[in-house]
Design a protein around this motif. Structure first.
Motif, PDB file in Angstrom:
ATOM      1  N   VAL A  85     -15.002 -20.595  46.758  1.00 49.93           N
ATOM      2  CA  VAL A  85     -13.759 -20.131  47.369  1.00 49.93           C
ATOM      3  C   VAL A  85     -12.923 -19.315  46.384  1.00 49.93           C
ATOM      4  O   VAL A  85     -12.278 -18.330  46.778  1.00 49.93           O
ATOM      5  CB  VAL A  85     -12.961 -21.329  47.939  1.00 49.93           C
ATOM      6  CG1 VAL A  85     -12.521 -22.285  46.831  1.00 49.93           C
ATOM      7  CG2 VAL A  85     -11.780 -20.845  48.746  1.00 49.93           C
ATOM      8  N   GLU A  86     -12.921 -19.689  45.107  1.00 50.99           N
ATOM      9  CA  GLU A  86     -12.133 -18.942  44.125  1.00 50.99           C
ATOM     10  C   GLU A  86     -12.634 -17.501  43.998  1.00 50.99           C
ATOM     11  O   GLU A  86     -11.840 -16.571  43.828  1.00 50.99           O
ATOM     12  CB  GLU A  86     -12.191 -19.619  42.755  1.00 50.99           C
ATOM     13  CG  GLU A  86     -11.533 -20.993  42.701  1.00 50.99           C
ATOM     14  CD  GLU A  86     -12.430 -22.102  43.227  1.00 50.99           C
ATOM     15  OE1 GLU A  86     -13.612 -21.812  43.540  1.00 50.99           O
ATOM     16  OE2 GLU A  86     -11.962 -23.257  43.325  1.00 50.99           O
ATOM     17  N   ARG A  89     -11.388 -15.583  47.118  1.00 49.60           N
ATOM     18  CA  ARG A  89      -9.944 -15.325  47.035  1.00 49.60           C
ATOM     19  C   ARG A  89      -9.642 -14.195  46.065  1.00 49.60           C
ATOM     20  O   ARG A  89      -8.784 -13.338  46.331  1.00 49.60           O
ATOM     21  CB  ARG A  89      -9.214 -16.599  46.615  1.00 49.60           C
ATOM     22  CG  ARG A  89      -9.112 -17.651  47.717  1.00 49.60           C
ATOM     23  CD  ARG A  89      -8.556 -18.961  47.201  1.00 49.60           C
ATOM     24  NE  ARG A  89      -8.412 -19.948  48.266  1.00 49.60           N
ATOM     25  CZ  ARG A  89      -8.244 -21.241  48.071  1.00 49.60           C
ATOM     26  NH1 ARG A  89      -8.172 -21.722  46.819  1.00 49.60           N
ATOM     27  NH2 ARG A  89      -8.127 -22.066  49.094  1.00 49.60           N
ATOM     28  N   GLU A  90     -10.336 -14.178  44.937  1.00 53.76           N
ATOM     29  CA  GLU A  90     -10.141 -13.099  43.964  1.00 53.76           C
ATOM     30  C   GLU A  90     -10.560 -11.760  44.546  1.00 53.76           C
ATOM     31  O   GLU A  90      -9.885 -10.741  44.351  1.00 53.76           O
ATOM     32  CB  GLU A  90     -10.944 -13.397  42.699  1.00 53.76           C
ATOM     33  CG  GLU A  90     -10.754 -12.370  41.597  1.00 53.76           C
ATOM     34  CD  GLU A  90     -11.515 -12.722  40.329  1.00 53.76           C
ATOM     35  OE1 GLU A  90     -11.603 -11.854  39.440  1.00 53.76           O
ATOM     36  OE2 GLU A  90     -12.029 -13.862  40.222  1.00 53.76           O
ATOM     37  N   CYS A  92     -10.601 -10.920  47.790  1.00 56.14           N
ATOM     38  CA  CYS A  92      -9.625 -10.538  48.815  1.00 56.14           C
ATOM     39  C   CYS A  92      -8.349  -9.988  48.175  1.00 56.14           C
ATOM     40  O   CYS A  92      -7.748  -9.031  48.687  1.00 56.14           O
ATOM     41  CB  CYS A  92      -9.315 -11.727  49.716  1.00 56.14           C
ATOM     42  SG  CYS A  92     -10.712 -12.269  50.728  1.00 56.14           S
ATOM     43  N   GLN A  93      -7.946 -10.591  47.082  1.00 57.09           N
ATOM     44  CA  GLN A  93      -6.762 -10.102  46.375  1.00 57.09           C
ATOM     45  C   GLN A  93      -6.999  -8.696  45.827  1.00 57.09           C
ATOM     46  O   GLN A  93      -6.130  -7.827  45.905  1.00 57.09           O
ATOM     47  CB  GLN A  93      -6.406 -11.060  45.230  1.00 57.09           C
ATOM     48  CG  GLN A  93      -5.162 -10.675  44.451  1.00 57.09           C
ATOM     49  CD  GLN A  93      -3.906 -10.639  45.304  1.00 57.09           C
ATOM     50  OE1 GLN A  93      -3.740 -11.470  46.206  1.00 57.09           O
ATOM     51  NE2 GLN A  93      -3.030  -9.673  45.051  1.00 57.09           N
ATOM     52  N   ALA A 119     -15.172 -20.991  51.150  1.00 56.59           N
ATOM     53  CA  ALA A 119     -15.236 -19.567  50.810  1.00 56.59           C
ATOM     54  C   ALA A 119     -15.283 -18.704  52.069  1.00 56.59           C
ATOM     55  O   ALA A 119     -14.606 -17.675  52.167  1.00 56.59           O
ATOM     56  CB  ALA A 119     -16.448 -19.300  49.931  1.00 56.59           C
ATOM     57  N   ALA A 122     -11.966 -18.564  53.660  1.00 52.73           N
ATOM     58  CA  ALA A 122     -11.036 -17.742  52.883  1.00 52.73           C
ATOM     59  C   ALA A 122     -11.230 -16.256  53.156  1.00 52.73           C
ATOM     60  O   ALA A 122     -10.318 -15.454  52.935  1.00 52.73           O
ATOM     61  CB  ALA A 122     -11.215 -18.027  51.392  1.00 52.73           C
ATOM     62  N   THR A 126      -9.178 -11.540  55.681  1.00 51.62           N
ATOM     63  CA  THR A 126      -9.488 -10.176  55.251  1.00 51.62           C
ATOM     64  C   THR A 126     -10.392  -9.488  56.261  1.00 51.62           C
ATOM     65  O   THR A 126     -10.254  -8.282  56.501  1.00 51.62           O
ATOM     66  CB  THR A 126     -10.145 -10.199  53.864  1.00 51.62           C
ATOM     67  OG1 THR A 126      -9.219 -10.763  52.921  1.00 51.62           O
ATOM     68  CG2 THR A 126     -10.520  -8.803  53.398  1.00 51.62           C
TER      69      THR A 126
END
Length: 300
Positions: A85-86, A89-90, A92-93, A119, A122, A126
């Motif tokens: 998931v991290e 998220r990175e 998508c950012q 993930a 998350a 997006t």
């Protein structure tokens, strides 16, 4: 790309959609890495970012891409066995930032079926609201393993697996029988992987392992080659065991009860293979022995 004829229809479709201004914001690319799935994704990226929309190789964007440092391209692959998931998220950012080259922002997720549930969830926002001039490409080896909420938000690329005849023609002057292609292609993961295996010792090693598995099922005793099987070979052994059992089923020379039992054993092997990827330690020899014993019980 021109040497992989089975990729050409999908590539032509992409070009037509791009030229018509109908390019989707998220593409599901259901073609394995071993059959050229990543090569096709790379070509989609090049066509999207090229200033001439032709993957010209000469413009600034193409040269940045060739150098591997294009600031508007993001590649994501598994960290270990999973995409976490991290990582998502990175990614998508990163896609919220303005494109530095003034064109598209492109993200490729390799073997996207490896996203764990957190993930995948998350990524949903997006996929729903990707922003202007954003393209996400989800390459997958096993599209059925993706959450329906993911696949429903993507346009599926028509990229069928190459037929045995296409692979045989492409591999020429190598000559492989249909029976060999039937097990080698799925076990190795595709045409490109088969070509690489034929150019090394890997194909011969797999053929020897397959013979050992067949002999084990016939004799009822684990072949010596399997007696000390290691972690780096267990998934090959399981996949080959599954294919050997499929061959038994196709032969059709057993009664319906036995055929049903063989099918259940084959299904168990594939289920075990999926679960093993998440297990830290397993007695692989005991696992193989259990398959051989179960097969001989139902055979006799």
């Amino acid at each position: 790309m021109s040497q992989l004829p089975w990729l050409q229809p999908a590539l032509q479709q992409f070009r037509q959609q791009q030229q018509a201004g109908r390019l989707a914001h998220a593409l599901l690319l259901p073609l394995t890495v071993g059959d050229g799935g990543l090569l096709l994704a790379e070509q989609f990226v090049a066509l999207t970012l090229c200033e001439q929309h032709s993957a010209c190789g000469m413009c600034r964007s193409c040269k940045l891409l060739q150098a591997g440092n294009h600031p508007d391209v993001h590649w994501l692959k598994a960290d270990g066995n999973q995409i976490k998931v991290e990582q998502v998220r990175e990614l998508c950012q990163s896609l919220t930032a303005t494109a530095q080259q003034g064109g598209y922002r492109v993200a490729v997720i390799e073997q996207s079926e490896r996203m764990n549930t957190a993930a995948a969830n998350a990524l949903l926002k997006t996929l729903e609201e990707p922003g202007r001039n954003t393209l996400l490409i989800l390459q997958t080896d096993i599209s059925s393993s993706l959450l329906p909420t993911i696949t429903s938000r993507c346009q599926r690329v028509a990229a069928p697996t190459p037929t045995a005849a296409q692979v045989q023609q492409w591999l020429a002057p190598q000559t492989l029988t249909d029976d060999v292609l039937a097990w080698a292609l799925p076990v190795l993961g595709g045409a490109l992987a088969l070509r690489d295996a034929l150019q090394s010792d890997r194909f011969a090693e797999l053929a020897k392992l397959k013979d050992a598995i067949e002999q084990s099922f016939i004799s009822g005793h684990v072949d010596p080659q399997l007696a000390d099987i290691k972690e780096d070979s267990i998934f090959d052994a399981l996949s080959l065991s599954y294919r050997v059992l499929l061959q038994q089923m196709r032969a059709g020379n057993k009664d319906a009860f036995v055929m049903s039992a063989i099918a259940a054993l084959a299904e168990r092997i594939m289920r075990d293979s999926q679960q093993l990827r998440r297990m830290p330690t397993v007695n692989y020899l005991a696992l193989i022995q259990s398959y051989v014993l179960d097969y001989n019980r139902l055979k006799n």
